[in-house]
Write a protein that holds these residues in place. Structure first.
Motif, short mmCIF file in Angstrom:
data_model
loop_
_atom_site.label_atom_id
_atom_site.label_comp_id
_atom_site.label_asym_id
_atom_site.label_seq_id
_atom_site.Cartn_x
_atom_site.Cartn_y
_atom_site.Cartn_z
N GLN A 60 -2.88 -6.72 4.96
CA GLN A 60 -4.07 -6.89 4.12
C GLN A 60 -4.61 -8.31 4.17
O GLN A 60 -5.04 -8.87 3.15
N SER A 63 -8.26 -8.82 2.84
CA SER A 63 -8.38 -8.86 1.39
C SER A 63 -7.83 -10.17 0.83
O SER A 63 -8.39 -10.74 -0.11
N TYR A 207 0.37 -13.20 -2.19
CA TYR A 207 -0.65 -12.21 -2.57
C TYR A 207 -0.50 -10.93 -1.76
O TYR A 207 -0.65 -9.82 -2.26
N SER A 208 -0.18 -11.11 -0.47
CA SER A 208 -0.13 -9.97 0.45
C SER A 208 1.03 -9.02 0.17
O SER A 208 0.90 -7.82 0.39
N TRP A 210 2.53 -7.70 -2.53
CA TRP A 210 2.28 -6.57 -3.43
C TRP A 210 1.16 -5.68 -2.91
O TRP A 210 1.20 -4.46 -3.08
N LEU A 211 0.18 -6.29 -2.25
CA LEU A 211 -0.91 -5.50 -1.71
C LEU A 211 -0.43 -4.61 -0.57
O LEU A 211 -0.87 -3.47 -0.42
N SER A 214 1.50 -1.81 -2.10
CA SER A 214 0.56 -0.88 -2.71
C SER A 214 -0.14 -0.03 -1.65
O SER A 214 -0.31 1.18 -1.82
N LEU A 343 -8.27 -6.22 -8.12
CA LEU A 343 -8.15 -7.12 -6.97
C LEU A 343 -8.90 -8.42 -7.19
O LEU A 343 -8.47 -9.48 -6.75
N THR A 348 -2.38 -7.73 -8.13
CA THR A 348 -1.99 -6.72 -7.15
C THR A 348 -0.74 -5.94 -7.55
O THR A 348 -0.53 -4.82 -7.09
N ARG A 349 0.10 -6.54 -8.41
CA ARG A 349 1.30 -5.82 -8.85
C ARG A 349 0.90 -4.58 -9.66
O ARG A 349 1.54 -3.53 -9.56
N ALA A 351 -1.71 -2.76 -9.17
CA ALA A 351 -2.13 -1.75 -8.21
C ALA A 351 -0.93 -1.04 -7.61
O ALA A 351 -0.94 0.19 -7.41
#
Length: 497
Positions: A60, A63, A207-208, A210-211, A214, A343, A348-349, A351
């Motif tokens: 991701q 994003s 950041y990436s 958890w994304l 998800s 977002l 992100t957690r 999500a």
């Protein structure tokens, strides 16, 4: 970037996705005449596995770059390096899993299809990371070019291959060509000279992580029905299910995704202004619902004549599946307006937790549906979990904005009420003798268009009446009325001049 520029970017991107959806729709309709359900069934089995493996390794980066507070050239090079490593590992994983895939489904053809698709996933992972910076600035001119070019190239290659081979290889060739075009055009639209480095790994990974988790759970969730249908039913049924899903995606999901891609970056400046963020989110939710849900409602109500005219008799089985999946696609896409605000605030957690709950709900609803009613039950189980998905999105959006579930739901109640009445009228009208006009194919097409236009007019009238009796509150109706009034005034001024 000011609001006027943002709105211009939104129009451009949604317009690009609308044109791309039109090309995709034409492509789907033409290919459905040349190919058979079994061809779609074979390719979708591989595509489901490839997509899941891609989600397992998805980083991701686009994003991440869109939402990070500050992005440097080192961030872009680190993102490209990570994507290159991931592309190599993913292509090798797809290649190695090909024999296992063919054995699991008992279809030897799947092995060669998977080998070809490994090239597609490799190419699709190496696009220019600078495209994310254009999206961050709400500058969507380059994405407009990229979207249309890859759709046109994919359609052209698939059509030529379908005319030559008349089998599933046409779909595979089109997929590879689409990714190759996207790779080339991304560097043409957003020039970038990659440099291998991982110096900003720490900034990107937090950041990436958890994304990525998800995305994996979300993809497993989205593809579970394809895995299930592919294993429990024939390739014909799998192909029917796949084409219905593709039609609903082309008609609504892709265009909605464009709108959502604009919404999330536009909310980033409001990260620390909870009241303003909540208001902007509710306005976006109500407007997206008002614009897209009526079209999905009418398409679902007219599914029988739409499929009969567009695809022909060999695809009659698609009708009932399309009727359900078009509403499923629209509900889930509306729910992801809530994901946009999550977002935008880097939560992100939340999500990831939502996607885990959604996966459990889908397992239960589809299992119960299959046990009670076979394929039809599984289909309605899929519809039930779409509603749950939407409510779960609203739940995490509420945790970020402070809005309750009822506040979010009530922001769309006028549109939902009008949709129910419109669906009942249009679907009921299909049972009358007047629903099938006398004459040939052209009369059927004109009759279908007339029903569609009548449905849109009916929906607009019903929602306007509800809005008036509700006291003309703030909402999408007021914004649309203001826009139409300004348009009429400009037209009148032009005629006077």
């Amino acid at each position: 970037m000011n609001s006027r520029q943002s709105l211009k970017g939104a129009y451009l991107l949604v317009g690009a996705k609308g044109l791309a959806a039109s090309i995709g729709l034409i492509s789907t309709l033409v290919l459905a005449r040349l190919l058979h359900p079994e061809d779609y069934g074979l390719v979708v089995l591989v595509d489901a596995v490839v997509t899941l493996l891609a989600a397992m390794t998805e980083l991701q980066m686009a994003s991440v770059l869109t939402h990070l507070p500050k992005v440097t050239d080192a961030h872009l090079c680190t993102a490209w390096t990570l994507n290159a490593l991931r592309a190599t590992a993913l292509a090798a994983l797809v290649w190695a899993s090909a024999p296992l895939l063919a054995w699991f489904y008992g279809k030897p053809e799947l092995e060669s299809i998977a080998w070809a698709m490994s090239l597609s996933v490799f190419l699709g992972s190496l696009q220019s990371p600078r495209m994310a910076m254009l999206a961050r600035e709400l500058n969507f001119k380059s994405e407009f070019i990229l979207t249309l070019s890859q759709k046109l190239v994919g359609f052209a290659v698939t059509l030529v291959a379908a005319l030559y081979w008349r089998n599933y290889w046409a779909l595979v060739a089109g997929t590879v060509a689409t990714q190759a075009c996207a790779l080339v055009m991304s560097y043409w639209c957003a020039p970038f000279r990659p440099r291998i480095t991982l110096v900003k790994l720490k900034d990107l990974w937090g950041y990436s992580m958890w994304l990525t988790a998800s995305m994996f759970v979300k993809t497993l969730n989205a593809r579970m029905d394809q895995f299930t249908v592919g294993k429990l039913f024939s390739t014909h049924t799998t192909g029917v299910y796949s084409l219905a899903g593709r039609l609903s995606s082309v008609l609504f999901t892709e265009t909605l995704a464009a709108a959502l891609k604009v919404i999330s970056p536009s909310l980033v400046p409001l990260q620390n202004q909870r009241t303003a963020l909540a208001k902007a989110y509710l306005n976006s939710l109500a407007l997206v619902c008002c614009l897209f849900l009526p079209m999905a409602t009418i398409a679902s109500a007219l599914s029988e004549p739409v499929i009969a005219i567009a695809l022909g008799p060999k695809w009659n089985d698609v009708t009932d599946v399309f009727r359900v999946l078009v509403m499923v696609a629209c509900l889930e896409s509306l729910g992801t307006v809530g994901l946009s605000v999550v977002l935008a605030t880097l939560n992100t957690r939340l999500a990831f937790h939502r996607d885990l709950l959604s996966l459990c709900a889908r397992l239960l609803s589809m299992s119960a549906g299959y046990a009670l009613g076979g394929f039809t039950g599984l289909l309605w189980g899929r519809a039930a979990c779409a509603l749950v998905d939407c409510l779960l999105y609203f739940r995490i959006a509420g945790q970020v904005t402070g809005l309750s579930l009822s506040q979010q739901t009530l922001s769309t109640w006028r549109t939902l009420t009008a949709c129910v009445l419109t669906y009942a009228t249009v679907a009921g009208g299909q049972l009358s003798p007047l629903a099938v006009p006398p004459g040939g194919a052209m009369s059927s097409v004109l009759g279908l268009v007339a029903w569609g236009v009548a449905g849109l007019i009916l929906h607009g009238a019903v929602q306007w009446l509800i809005w008036v009796f509700a006291g003309r509150p703030d909402g999408p109706e007021r914004a649309i009325a203001h826009y139409l009034r300004a348009l009429i005034n400009r037209s009148s001024s032009g005629q006077s001049a």
